[in-house]
Design a protein around this motif. Structure first.
Motif, mmCIF file in Angstrom:
data_model
loop_
_atom_site.group_PDB
_atom_site.id
_atom_site.type_symbol
_atom_site.label_atom_id
_atom_site.label_comp_id
_atom_site.label_asym_id
_atom_site.label_seq_id
_atom_site.Cartn_x
_atom_site.Cartn_y
_atom_site.Cartn_z
ATOM 1 N N TYR A 164 -5.836 -24.956 -50.294
ATOM 2 C CA TYR A 164 -5.783 -24.324 -49.005
ATOM 3 C C TYR A 164 -5.229 -25.117 -48.035
ATOM 4 O O TYR A 164 -5.249 -26.418 -47.894
ATOM 5 C CB TYR A 164 -7.222 -24.134 -48.616
ATOM 6 C CG TYR A 164 -7.953 -23.354 -49.605
ATOM 7 C CD1 TYR A 164 -8.405 -23.939 -50.998
ATOM 8 C CD2 TYR A 164 -8.236 -22.033 -49.314
ATOM 9 C CE1 TYR A 164 -9.308 -23.174 -51.930
ATOM 10 C CE2 TYR A 164 -9.095 -21.380 -50.611
ATOM 11 C CZ TYR A 164 -9.484 -21.871 -51.678
ATOM 12 O OH TYR A 164 -10.083 -21.271 -52.433
ATOM 13 N N ARG A 166 -8.617 -22.436 -44.679
ATOM 14 C CA ARG A 166 -8.077 -21.042 -44.446
ATOM 15 C C ARG A 166 -7.983 -20.290 -45.733
ATOM 16 O O ARG A 166 -7.977 -20.679 -46.892
ATOM 17 C CB ARG A 166 -6.550 -21.129 -43.737
ATOM 18 C CG ARG A 166 -6.368 -21.898 -42.560
ATOM 19 C CD ARG A 166 -5.150 -21.467 -41.574
ATOM 20 N NE ARG A 166 -5.373 -19.969 -41.371
ATOM 21 C CZ ARG A 166 -4.467 -19.401 -40.686
ATOM 22 N NH1 ARG A 166 -3.306 -19.739 -40.289
ATOM 23 N NH2 ARG A 166 -4.824 -18.135 -40.014
ATOM 24 N N ALA A 167 -8.279 -19.071 -45.462
ATOM 25 C CA ALA A 167 -8.197 -18.111 -46.679
ATOM 26 C C ALA A 167 -6.915 -18.125 -47.500
ATOM 27 O O ALA A 167 -5.881 -18.237 -46.636
ATOM 28 C CB ALA A 167 -8.647 -16.765 -46.323
ATOM 29 N N ASN A 209 -11.207 -19.337 -35.408
ATOM 30 C CA ASN A 209 -11.167 -18.045 -35.875
ATOM 31 C C ASN A 209 -10.109 -17.852 -37.046
ATOM 32 O O ASN A 209 -10.183 -16.917 -37.685
ATOM 33 C CB ASN A 209 -11.213 -16.983 -34.918
ATOM 34 C CG ASN A 209 -9.872 -16.893 -34.140
ATOM 35 O OD1 ASN A 209 -8.835 -17.613 -34.016
ATOM 36 N ND2 ASN A 209 -9.617 -16.088 -33.297
ATOM 37 N N GLN A 210 -9.208 -18.779 -37.305
ATOM 38 C CA GLN A 210 -7.997 -18.941 -38.370
ATOM 39 C C GLN A 210 -8.740 -19.239 -39.641
ATOM 40 O O GLN A 210 -8.073 -19.200 -40.598
ATOM 41 C CB GLN A 210 -6.876 -19.600 -37.728
ATOM 42 C CG GLN A 210 -6.329 -19.033 -36.799
ATOM 43 C CD GLN A 210 -5.124 -19.715 -36.365
ATOM 44 O OE1 GLN A 210 -5.048 -20.920 -35.946
ATOM 45 N NE2 GLN A 210 -3.842 -19.121 -36.363
ATOM 46 N N TYR A 211 -9.816 -19.866 -39.596
ATOM 47 C CA TYR A 211 -10.361 -20.572 -40.725
ATOM 48 C C TYR A 211 -11.827 -19.782 -41.285
ATOM 49 O O TYR A 211 -12.450 -19.310 -40.480
ATOM 50 C CB TYR A 211 -10.822 -22.108 -40.517
ATOM 51 C CG TYR A 211 -9.621 -22.824 -40.316
ATOM 52 C CD1 TYR A 211 -8.708 -22.978 -39.118
ATOM 53 C CD2 TYR A 211 -9.077 -23.882 -41.153
ATOM 54 C CE1 TYR A 211 -7.887 -23.536 -38.793
ATOM 55 C CE2 TYR A 211 -8.214 -24.590 -41.150
ATOM 56 C CZ TYR A 211 -7.254 -24.498 -39.980
ATOM 57 O OH TYR A 211 -6.223 -25.330 -39.734
ATOM 58 N N ARG A 212 -11.721 -19.722 -42.482
ATOM 59 C CA ARG A 212 -12.559 -18.604 -43.161
ATOM 60 C C ARG A 212 -13.925 -19.815 -43.668
ATOM 61 O O ARG A 212 -14.833 -19.215 -43.806
ATOM 62 C CB ARG A 212 -12.098 -18.123 -44.311
ATOM 63 C CG ARG A 212 -13.234 -17.230 -45.111
ATOM 64 C CD ARG A 212 -12.602 -16.473 -46.176
ATOM 65 N NE ARG A 212 -11.812 -15.239 -45.718
ATOM 66 C CZ ARG A 212 -11.396 -14.196 -46.333
ATOM 67 N NH1 ARG A 212 -11.366 -14.269 -47.735
ATOM 68 N NH2 ARG A 212 -10.757 -13.337 -45.757
ATOM 69 N N TYR A 213 -13.622 -20.858 -44.217
ATOM 70 C CA TYR A 213 -14.490 -21.612 -44.996
ATOM 71 C C TYR A 213 -14.924 -22.981 -44.064
ATOM 72 O O TYR A 213 -13.816 -23.794 -43.783
ATOM 73 C CB TYR A 213 -14.116 -22.183 -46.446
ATOM 74 C CG TYR A 213 -13.610 -20.910 -47.410
ATOM 75 C CD1 TYR A 213 -12.426 -20.784 -47.628
ATOM 76 C CD2 TYR A 213 -14.791 -20.057 -47.732
ATOM 77 C CE1 TYR A 213 -11.860 -19.469 -48.197
ATOM 78 C CE2 TYR A 213 -14.375 -18.979 -48.337
ATOM 79 C CZ TYR A 213 -13.058 -18.762 -48.664
ATOM 80 O OH TYR A 213 -12.352 -17.584 -49.393
#
Length: 125
Positions: free
Chosen positions: A31, A98-99, A110-114
């Motif tokens: 990732y 990030r996804a 907000n660009q990162y999911r985890y």
């Protein structure tokens, strides 16, 4: 993927700390990773990001020249070496991923999911 940050603590100004972020779960895919920090009463701010291969890191201006982000993909771990710490660096530090299949590095929350749970860094003057 689950992220576990560690390595925070109390240090005097001018000192150093190394934060670690261990990934578990779907770690056979690499990732784009980042570090953020949130001081009391403030928004979560970007600190550094690193590509999937470990190249081309990007830093916030406030930490450039003092912090170094790196990764060991074999160990599924990302690091943040922090030197020349200042009281203004006091914050909870979060690692994030990030996804997939995104390969572009990101500098905004907000660009990162985890997200990991955060590790607290306190720098005394």
């Amino acid at each position: 993927v689950q992220l576990q940050a560690s390595g925070g603590g109390l240090v005097q100004a001018g000192g150093s700390l190394r934060l670690s972020c261990a990934a578990s779960g779907r770690t056979n895919s690499y990732y784009v990773m980042g570090w953020f920090r949130q001081a009391p009463g403030k928004e979560r701010d970007f600190v550094a990001t690193i590509s999937r291969s470990g190249g081309s890191p990007v830093y916030a201006d406030s930490v450039k020249g003092r912090f170094t982000i790196s990764r060991d993909n074999a160990q599924n771990t990302v690091y943040l070496q922090m030197n020349g710490l200042k009281p203004d660096d006091t914050a909870v530090y979060y690692c994030a991923a990030r996804a997939l299949p995104i390969t572009v590095m990101g500098t905004t929350v907000n660009q990162y999911r985890y997200w990991g749970q955060g590790t607290e860094v306190t720098v005394s003057s």
